[in-house]
Scaffold this motif. Structure first.
Motif, PDB file in Angstrom:
ATOM      1  N   VAL A  93      18.384  38.910  28.024  1.00 62.39           N
ATOM      2  CA  VAL A  93      16.950  38.646  27.871  1.00 62.39           C
ATOM      3  C   VAL A  93      16.364  38.351  29.248  1.00 62.39           C
ATOM      4  O   VAL A  93      16.716  37.354  29.874  1.00 62.39           O
ATOM      5  CB  VAL A  93      16.693  37.480  26.895  1.00 62.39           C
ATOM      6  CG1 VAL A  93      15.211  37.170  26.795  1.00 62.39           C
ATOM      7  CG2 VAL A  93      17.280  37.792  25.517  1.00 62.39           C
ATOM      8  N   ASP A  94      15.496  39.237  29.700  1.00 61.46           N
ATOM      9  CA  ASP A  94      14.930  39.123  31.046  1.00 61.46           C
ATOM     10  C   ASP A  94      13.572  38.432  31.082  1.00 61.46           C
ATOM     11  O   ASP A  94      12.930  38.397  32.113  1.00 61.46           O
ATOM     12  CB  ASP A  94      14.772  40.518  31.670  1.00 61.46           C
ATOM     13  CG  ASP A  94      16.109  41.135  32.041  1.00 61.46           C
ATOM     14  OD1 ASP A  94      17.058  40.386  32.308  1.00 61.46           O
ATOM     15  OD2 ASP A  94      16.190  42.372  32.046  1.00 61.46           O
ATOM     16  N   ARG A  95      13.133  37.905  29.965  1.00 57.72           N
ATOM     17  CA  ARG A  95      11.806  37.296  29.920  1.00 57.72           C
ATOM     18  C   ARG A  95      11.905  35.805  29.613  1.00 57.72           C
ATOM     19  O   ARG A  95      12.931  35.333  29.116  1.00 57.72           O
ATOM     20  CB  ARG A  95      10.956  37.992  28.857  1.00 57.72           C
ATOM     21  CG  ARG A  95      11.527  37.850  27.458  1.00 57.72           C
ATOM     22  CD  ARG A  95      10.754  38.671  26.427  1.00 57.72           C
ATOM     23  NE  ARG A  95      11.435  38.676  25.142  1.00 57.72           N
ATOM     24  CZ  ARG A  95      11.224  37.772  24.176  1.00 57.72           C
ATOM     25  NH1 ARG A  95      10.374  36.791  24.339  1.00 57.72           N
ATOM     26  NH2 ARG A  95      11.888  37.867  23.032  1.00 57.72           N
ATOM     27  N   GLU A  96      10.828  35.108  29.930  1.00 59.44           N
ATOM     28  CA  GLU A  96      10.745  33.695  29.557  1.00 59.44           C
ATOM     29  C   GLU A  96      10.563  33.620  28.043  1.00 59.44           C
ATOM     30  O   GLU A  96       9.850  34.446  27.457  1.00 59.44           O
ATOM     31  CB  GLU A  96       9.545  33.035  30.241  1.00 59.44           C
ATOM     32  CG  GLU A  96       9.690  32.899  31.745  1.00 59.44           C
ATOM     33  CD  GLU A  96      10.752  31.892  32.147  1.00 59.44           C
ATOM     34  OE1 GLU A  96      10.833  30.812  31.524  1.00 59.44           O
ATOM     35  OE2 GLU A  96      11.510  32.187  33.085  1.00 59.44           O
ATOM     36  N   THR A  97      11.218  32.655  27.408  1.00 63.23           N
ATOM     37  CA  THR A  97      11.035  32.456  25.976  1.00 63.23           C
ATOM     38  C   THR A  97      10.547  31.033  25.746  1.00 63.23           C
ATOM     39  O   THR A  97      10.805  30.146  26.551  1.00 63.23           O
ATOM     40  CB  THR A  97      12.349  32.678  25.199  1.00 63.23           C
ATOM     41  OG1 THR A  97      13.327  31.754  25.671  1.00 63.23           O
ATOM     42  CG2 THR A  97      12.854  34.095  25.355  1.00 63.23           C
ATOM     43  N   GLU A  98       9.844  30.855  24.647  1.00 61.67           N
ATOM     44  CA  GLU A  98       9.392  29.523  24.272  1.00 61.67           C
ATOM     45  C   GLU A  98       9.952  29.198  22.912  1.00 61.67           C
ATOM     46  O   GLU A  98       9.913  30.024  22.003  1.00 61.67           O
ATOM     47  CB  GLU A  98       7.861  29.466  24.225  1.00 61.67           C
ATOM     48  CG  GLU A  98       7.238  29.380  25.594  1.00 61.67           C
ATOM     49  CD  GLU A  98       5.746  29.067  25.515  1.00 61.67           C
ATOM     50  OE1 GLU A  98       5.323  28.404  24.558  1.00 61.67           O
ATOM     51  OE2 GLU A  98       5.038  29.509  26.423  1.00 61.67           O
ATOM     52  N   GLY A  99      10.470  27.988  22.782  1.00 67.39           N
ATOM     53  CA  GLY A  99      10.979  27.556  21.496  1.00 67.39           C
ATOM     54  C   GLY A  99      12.396  27.047  21.592  1.00 67.39           C
ATOM     55  O   GLY A  99      13.066  27.184  22.620  1.00 67.39           O
ATOM     56  N   LEU A 100      12.823  26.448  20.500  1.00 69.64           N
ATOM     57  CA  LEU A 100      14.141  25.817  20.413  1.00 69.64           C
ATOM     58  C   LEU A 100      14.986  26.538  19.379  1.00 69.64           C
ATOM     59  O   LEU A 100      14.477  27.000  18.358  1.00 69.64           O
ATOM     60  CB  LEU A 100      13.983  24.341  20.027  1.00 69.64           C
ATOM     61  CG  LEU A 100      13.042  23.530  20.933  1.00 69.64           C
ATOM     62  CD1 LEU A 100      12.778  22.158  20.320  1.00 69.64           C
ATOM     63  CD2 LEU A 100      13.611  23.418  22.330  1.00 69.64           C
ATOM     64  N   THR A 101      16.285  26.633  19.651  1.00 68.66           N
ATOM     65  CA  THR A 101      17.213  27.303  18.748  1.00 68.66           C
ATOM     66  C   THR A 101      18.122  26.254  18.108  1.00 68.66           C
ATOM     67  O   THR A 101      18.853  25.559  18.815  1.00 68.66           O
ATOM     68  CB  THR A 101      18.068  28.333  19.516  1.00 68.66           C
ATOM     69  OG1 THR A 101      17.186  29.250  20.167  1.00 68.66           O
ATOM     70  CG2 THR A 101      18.981  29.095  18.581  1.00 68.66           C
ATOM     71  N   PRO A 102      18.072  26.119  16.777  1.00 71.65           N
ATOM     72  CA  PRO A 102      18.930  25.126  16.120  1.00 71.65           C
ATOM     73  C   PRO A 102      20.393  25.552  16.144  1.00 71.65           C
ATOM     74  O   PRO A 102      20.707  26.726  15.919  1.00 71.65           O
ATOM     75  CB  PRO A 102      18.392  25.080  14.691  1.00 71.65           C
ATOM     76  CG  PRO A 102      17.768  26.426  14.474  1.00 71.65           C
ATOM     77  CD  PRO A 102      17.266  26.875  15.821  1.00 71.65           C
ATOM     78  N   ARG A 103      21.251  24.593  16.440  1.00 72.33           N
ATOM     79  CA  ARG A 103      22.704  24.836  16.435  1.00 72.33           C
ATOM     80  C   ARG A 103      23.390  23.640  15.777  1.00 72.33           C
ATOM     81  O   ARG A 103      22.886  22.511  15.835  1.00 72.33           O
ATOM     82  CB  ARG A 103      23.230  24.971  17.870  1.00 72.33           C
ATOM     83  CG  ARG A 103      22.618  26.089  18.685  1.00 72.33           C
ATOM     84  CD  ARG A 103      23.015  27.450  18.193  1.00 72.33           C
ATOM     85  NE  ARG A 103      22.484  28.511  19.050  1.00 72.33           N
ATOM     86  CZ  ARG A 103      22.541  29.786  18.739  1.00 72.33           C
ATOM     87  NH1 ARG A 103      23.091  30.191  17.627  1.00 72.33           N
ATOM     88  NH2 ARG A 103      22.037  30.689  19.559  1.00 72.33           N
ATOM     89  N   LYS A 137      15.571  33.230  16.601  1.00 76.30           N
ATOM     90  CA  LYS A 137      15.773  31.895  16.023  1.00 76.30           C
ATOM     91  C   LYS A 137      15.039  30.838  16.851  1.00 76.30           C
ATOM     92  O   LYS A 137      15.588  29.792  17.136  1.00 76.30           O
ATOM     93  CB  LYS A 137      17.274  31.572  16.010  1.00 76.30           C
ATOM     94  CG  LYS A 137      18.116  32.506  15.179  1.00 76.30           C
ATOM     95  CD  LYS A 137      19.591  32.314  15.452  1.00 76.30           C
ATOM     96  CE  LYS A 137      20.189  31.279  14.563  1.00 76.30           C
ATOM     97  NZ  LYS A 137      21.662  31.304  14.547  1.00 76.30           N
ATOM     98  N   LEU A 138      13.819  31.122  17.259  1.00 69.63           N
ATOM     99  CA  LEU A 138      13.054  30.192  18.090  1.00 69.63           C
ATOM    100  C   LEU A 138      12.019  29.457  17.253  1.00 69.63           C
ATOM    101  O   LEU A 138      11.267  30.081  16.501  1.00 69.63           O
ATOM    102  CB  LEU A 138      12.347  30.950  19.222  1.00 69.63           C
ATOM    103  CG  LEU A 138      13.255  31.566  20.286  1.00 69.63           C
ATOM    104  CD1 LEU A 138      12.455  32.461  21.216  1.00 69.63           C
ATOM    105  CD2 LEU A 138      13.968  30.480  21.066  1.00 69.63           C
ATOM    106  N   TYR A 139      12.000  28.132  17.399  1.00 65.94           N
ATOM    107  CA  TYR A 139      11.054  27.293  16.662  1.00 65.94           C
ATOM    108  C   TYR A 139      10.333  26.375  17.641  1.00 65.94           C
ATOM    109  O   TYR A 139      10.936  25.903  18.610  1.00 65.94           O
ATOM    110  CB  TYR A 139      11.802  26.439  15.627  1.00 65.94           C
ATOM    111  CG  TYR A 139      12.523  27.277  14.595  1.00 65.94           C
ATOM    112  CD1 TYR A 139      11.892  27.671  13.425  1.00 65.94           C
ATOM    113  CD2 TYR A 139      13.831  27.704  14.820  1.00 65.94           C
ATOM    114  CE1 TYR A 139      12.541  28.467  12.488  1.00 65.94           C
ATOM    115  CE2 TYR A 139      14.489  28.498  13.880  1.00 65.94           C
ATOM    116  CZ  TYR A 139      13.843  28.872  12.730  1.00 65.94           C
ATOM    117  OH  TYR A 139      14.480  29.655  11.808  1.00 65.94           O
TER     118      TYR A 139
END
Length: 191
Positions: free
Chosen positions: A113-123, A171-173
């Motif tokens: 993934v070469d872009r900025e992402t916003e959000g949190l991934t639950p684990r 899976k971004l929240y």
């Protein structure tokens, strides 16, 4: 040696496909794929290698990310007790999970993934896993069962998702009220 030019990026059709089981005993080709995955991750944590080969730092790499649709991935990461978890997993399974969920404040990253992402991934904070890990002395995949918690657990789950064609970007929240941050950031701490 794997470099960034070998890593496929978001949008490539292989990244959304389920990887195939690796036949055991390991073929020479599969051993070499596993070796090269771990070699990349280790090299990407070496400042001189990063500069020389323009590598992006990493703690894990799945075979699918080099367009090999086989169920194997490498991880090379220390936990919060400075214990190194350096493995190439072959045909891994998650057989149990903790109730507690966690996430990395600021979100996860990915070499594909070469872009900025916003959000949190639950684990899951802790997972019990089984499968095989490559023994580099004997060049064989040996059965293993172990429990991982904290950061190594998150790394395992991220790479395991790749084997099932799942990108963390799906899976971004914006927030995860039932999960806790894996570590405090300066923004979280009180002055």
């Amino acid at each position: 040696m794997i470099t960034m030019r070998n890593i496929i990026r978001e949008g490539h059709p292989s990244l959304t496909k389920k990887s195939e089981l690796v036949k055991l005993p390991l073929s020479k080709e599969d051993f070499e794929v596993g070796y090269s995955l771990l070699e990349y991750v280790k090299n990407s944590q070496d400042e001189a290698m990063v500069k020389k080969y323009k590598l992006r730092p990493s703690v894990g790499l799945a075979a699918v990310q080099i367009n090999v649709l086989k169920r194997m991935f490498a991880m090379h990461v220390e936990d919060f007790d400075n214990v190194l978890h350096s493995y190439v997993f072959v045909n891994p399974e998650i057989i149990a999970t903790s109730q507690e969920e966690t996430y990395i404040p600021g979100g996860e990253g990915c070499l594909s993934v070469d872009r900025e992402t916003e959000g949190l991934t639950p684990r899951f904070y802790a997972i019990k896993v089984k499968g095989h890990i490559i023994d580099f002395d004997t060049k064989e995949a040996k059965p293993v069962e172990m429990t991982l918690s904290g950061y190594p657990s998150i790394v395992f789950q991220h790479e395991f998702d790749h084997l099932n064609g799942i990108m963390f970007t799906t899976k971004l929240y914006p927030e995860l009220p039932k999960a806790f941050p894996l570590f405090e950031t300066e923004d979280d701490s009180e002055d």
